[in-house]
Design a protein around this motif. Sequence first.
Motif, PDB file in Angstrom:
ATOM      1  N   ALA A  65       0.851  -1.189   0.000  1.00  0.00           N
ATOM      2  CA  ALA A  65       0.000   0.000   0.000  1.00  0.00           C
ATOM      3  C   ALA A  65       0.885   1.237   0.000  1.00  0.00           C
ATOM      4  O   ALA A  65       1.795   1.359   0.817  1.00  0.00           O
ATOM      5  CB  ALA A  65      -0.905   0.004   1.221  1.00  0.00           C
ATOM      6  N   ASP A  66       0.623   2.125  -0.917  1.00  0.00           N
ATOM      7  CA  ASP A  66       1.362   3.375  -0.997  1.00  0.00           C
ATOM      8  C   ASP A  66       0.437   4.493  -0.516  1.00  0.00           C
ATOM      9  O   ASP A  66      -0.488   4.882  -1.214  1.00  0.00           O
ATOM     10  CB  ASP A  66       1.815   3.629  -2.436  1.00  0.00           C
ATOM     11  N   VAL A  67       0.678   4.949   0.692  1.00  0.00           N
ATOM     12  CA  VAL A  67      -0.166   5.981   1.285  1.00  0.00           C
ATOM     13  C   VAL A  67       0.318   7.347   0.810  1.00  0.00           C
ATOM     14  O   VAL A  67       1.500   7.674   0.943  1.00  0.00           O
ATOM     15  CB  VAL A  67      -0.131   5.891   2.824  1.00  0.00           C
ATOM     16  N   SER A  68      -0.588   8.097   0.274  1.00  0.00           N
ATOM     17  CA  SER A  68      -0.253   9.417  -0.268  1.00  0.00           C
ATOM     18  C   SER A  68       0.309  10.317   0.825  1.00  0.00           C
ATOM     19  O   SER A  68      -0.281  10.470   1.900  1.00  0.00           O
ATOM     20  CB  SER A  68      -1.509  10.055  -0.872  1.00  0.00           C
ATOM     21  N   GLY A  69       1.477  10.880   0.575  1.00  0.00           N
ATOM     22  CA  GLY A  69       2.100  11.834   1.506  1.00  0.00           C
ATOM     23  C   GLY A  69       2.905  11.195   2.616  1.00  0.00           C
ATOM     24  O   GLY A  69       3.494  11.902   3.432  1.00  0.00           O
ATOM     25  N   PHE A  70       2.958   9.878   2.681  1.00  0.00           N
ATOM     26  CA  PHE A  70       3.662   9.204   3.769  1.00  0.00           C
ATOM     27  C   PHE A  70       5.157   9.524   3.762  1.00  0.00           C
ATOM     28  O   PHE A  70       5.750   9.815   4.797  1.00  0.00           O
ATOM     29  CB  PHE A  70       3.452   7.688   3.695  1.00  0.00           C
ATOM     30  N   THR A  71       5.775   9.457   2.590  1.00  0.00           N
ATOM     31  CA  THR A  71       7.221   9.709   2.505  1.00  0.00           C
ATOM     32  C   THR A  71       7.560  11.125   2.925  1.00  0.00           C
ATOM     33  O   THR A  71       8.495  11.350   3.703  1.00  0.00           O
ATOM     34  CB  THR A  71       7.733   9.439   1.081  1.00  0.00           C
ATOM     35  N   ALA A  72       6.796  12.083   2.441  1.00  0.00           N
ATOM     36  CA  ALA A  72       7.045  13.486   2.803  1.00  0.00           C
ATOM     37  C   ALA A  72       6.879  13.688   4.305  1.00  0.00           C
ATOM     38  O   ALA A  72       7.690  14.382   4.944  1.00  0.00           O
ATOM     39  CB  ALA A  72       6.099  14.405   2.030  1.00  0.00           C
ATOM     40  N   LEU A  73       5.834  13.090   4.873  1.00  0.00           N
ATOM     41  CA  LEU A  73       5.605  13.213   6.315  1.00  0.00           C
ATOM     42  C   LEU A  73       6.724  12.554   7.106  1.00  0.00           C
ATOM     43  O   LEU A  73       7.225  13.120   8.084  1.00  0.00           O
ATOM     44  CB  LEU A  73       4.256  12.576   6.683  1.00  0.00           C
ATOM     45  N   SER A  74       7.167  11.356   6.677  1.00  0.00           N
ATOM     46  CA  SER A  74       8.213  10.643   7.404  1.00  0.00           C
ATOM     47  C   SER A  74       9.555  11.365   7.349  1.00  0.00           C
ATOM     48  O   SER A  74      10.376  11.220   8.245  1.00  0.00           O
ATOM     49  CB  SER A  74       8.357   9.212   6.885  1.00  0.00           C
ATOM     50  N   GLU A  75       9.771  12.168   6.314  1.00  0.00           N
ATOM     51  CA  GLU A  75      11.018  12.931   6.227  1.00  0.00           C
ATOM     52  C   GLU A  75      11.029  14.082   7.223  1.00  0.00           C
ATOM     53  O   GLU A  75      12.085  14.525   7.666  1.00  0.00           O
ATOM     54  CB  GLU A  75      11.199  13.474   4.808  1.00  0.00           C
ATOM     55  N   LYS A  76       9.848  14.562   7.604  1.00  0.00           N
ATOM     56  CA  LYS A  76       9.751  15.708   8.508  1.00  0.00           C
ATOM     57  C   LYS A  76       9.706  15.309   9.975  1.00  0.00           C
ATOM     58  O   LYS A  76      10.157  16.070  10.827  1.00  0.00           O
ATOM     59  CB  LYS A  76       8.495  16.524   8.172  1.00  0.00           C
ATOM     60  N   LEU A  77       9.165  14.132  10.281  1.00  0.00           N
ATOM     61  CA  LEU A  77       8.973  13.726  11.668  1.00  0.00           C
ATOM     62  C   LEU A  77      10.158  12.935  12.205  1.00  0.00           C
ATOM     63  O   LEU A  77      10.884  12.277  11.455  1.00  0.00           O
ATOM     64  CB  LEU A  77       7.713  12.865  11.803  1.00  0.00           C
ATOM     65  N   ASP A  78      10.303  12.982  13.523  1.00  0.00           N
ATOM     66  CA  ASP A  78      11.272  12.170  14.230  1.00  0.00           C
ATOM     67  C   ASP A  78      10.864  10.692  14.056  1.00  0.00           C
ATOM     68  O   ASP A  78       9.666  10.387  14.035  1.00  0.00           O
ATOM     69  CB  ASP A  78      11.247  12.561  15.718  1.00  0.00           C
ATOM     70  N   PRO A  79      11.821   9.758  13.912  1.00  0.00           N
ATOM     71  CA  PRO A  79      11.468   8.354  13.679  1.00  0.00           C
ATOM     72  C   PRO A  79      10.514   7.774  14.735  1.00  0.00           C
ATOM     73  O   PRO A  79       9.596   7.025  14.404  1.00  0.00           O
ATOM     74  CB  PRO A  79      12.814   7.627  13.702  1.00  0.00           C
ATOM     75  N   GLU A  80      10.723   8.119  16.011  1.00  0.00           N
ATOM     76  CA  GLU A  80       9.842   7.599  17.058  1.00  0.00           C
ATOM     77  C   GLU A  80       8.422   8.126  16.895  1.00  0.00           C
ATOM     78  O   GLU A  80       7.440   7.406  17.067  1.00  0.00           O
ATOM     79  CB  GLU A  80      10.371   7.952  18.456  1.00  0.00           C
ATOM     80  N   LYS A  81       8.295   9.401  16.551  1.00  0.00           N
ATOM     81  CA  LYS A  81       6.977  10.000  16.344  1.00  0.00           C
ATOM     82  C   LYS A  81       6.312   9.378  15.113  1.00  0.00           C
ATOM     83  O   LYS A  81       5.107   9.096  15.119  1.00  0.00           O
ATOM     84  CB  LYS A  81       7.111  11.519  16.177  1.00  0.00           C
ATOM     85  N   MET A  82       7.085   9.130  14.079  1.00  0.00           N
ATOM     86  CA  MET A  82       6.544   8.529  12.853  1.00  0.00           C
ATOM     87  C   MET A  82       6.021   7.128  13.133  1.00  0.00           C
ATOM     88  O   MET A  82       4.981   6.725  12.629  1.00  0.00           O
ATOM     89  CB  MET A  82       7.631   8.488  11.771  1.00  0.00           C
ATOM     90  N   ARG A  83       6.713   6.422  14.004  1.00  0.00           N
ATOM     91  CA  ARG A  83       6.266   5.076  14.372  1.00  0.00           C
ATOM     92  C   ARG A  83       4.938   5.151  15.113  1.00  0.00           C
ATOM     93  O   ARG A  83       4.048   4.328  14.874  1.00  0.00           O
ATOM     94  CB  ARG A  83       7.326   4.405  15.241  1.00  0.00           C
ATOM     95  N   GLU A  84       4.809   6.132  15.988  1.00  0.00           N
ATOM     96  CA  GLU A  84       3.537   6.298  16.718  1.00  0.00           C
ATOM     97  C   GLU A  84       2.401   6.607  15.742  1.00  0.00           C
ATOM     98  O   GLU A  84       1.316   6.038  15.849  1.00  0.00           O
ATOM     99  CB  GLU A  84       3.646   7.440  17.735  1.00  0.00           C
ATOM    100  N   VAL A  85       2.652   7.471  14.775  1.00  0.00           N
ATOM    101  CA  VAL A  85       1.642   7.853  13.797  1.00  0.00           C
ATOM    102  C   VAL A  85       1.274   6.636  12.948  1.00  0.00           C
ATOM    103  O   VAL A  85       0.096   6.395  12.654  1.00  0.00           O
ATOM    104  CB  VAL A  85       2.131   9.023  12.910  1.00  0.00           C
ATOM    105  N   SER A  86       2.254   5.853  12.560  1.00  0.00           N
ATOM    106  CA  SER A  86       2.024   4.684  11.700  1.00  0.00           C
ATOM    107  C   SER A  86       1.226   3.612  12.420  1.00  0.00           C
ATOM    108  O   SER A  86       0.471   2.867  11.820  1.00  0.00           O
ATOM    109  CB  SER A  86       3.351   4.086  11.236  1.00  0.00           C
ATOM    110  N   ALA A  87       1.428   3.501  13.743  1.00  0.00           N
ATOM    111  CA  ALA A  87       0.762   2.466  14.518  1.00  0.00           C
ATOM    112  C   ALA A  87      -0.717   2.776  14.739  1.00  0.00           C
ATOM    113  O   ALA A  87      -1.496   1.891  15.054  1.00  0.00           O
ATOM    114  CB  ALA A  87       1.471   2.284  15.846  1.00  0.00           C
ATOM    115  N   GLU A  88      -1.085   4.021  14.615  1.00  0.00           N
ATOM    116  CA  GLU A  88      -2.485   4.411  14.885  1.00  0.00           C
ATOM    117  C   GLU A  88      -3.410   4.074  13.781  1.00  0.00           C
ATOM    118  O   GLU A  88      -3.246   3.808  12.714  1.00  0.00           O
ATOM    119  CB  GLU A  88      -2.555   5.925  15.159  1.00  0.00           C
TER     120      GLU A  88
END
Length: 88
Positions: A65-88
Amino acid sequence: MADLEAQIQKLSVAIAGLESQRKSLGNAVVDPAIATLREQLKQLESAKGDRAETDERKLVTIVFADVSGFTALSEKLDPEKMREVSAE
């Protein structure tokens, strides 16, 4: 796998050959040599067993699954925060 079988066969023949020489060579020579060969044989048989357990054909389904905007968002967020967002 055939090469592994050949090595196992050669070690088995070598062990049998040493056993047949026990009377002339004596236990002091034969026992350490056979112990070494048996250890090698044990390792080869273990490797053979490991291969047999891991070589398996399975039918699988892969979903990508390619989620629109995921790569751009992951480049801006801290890895730990990105993991929290991804888990939700």
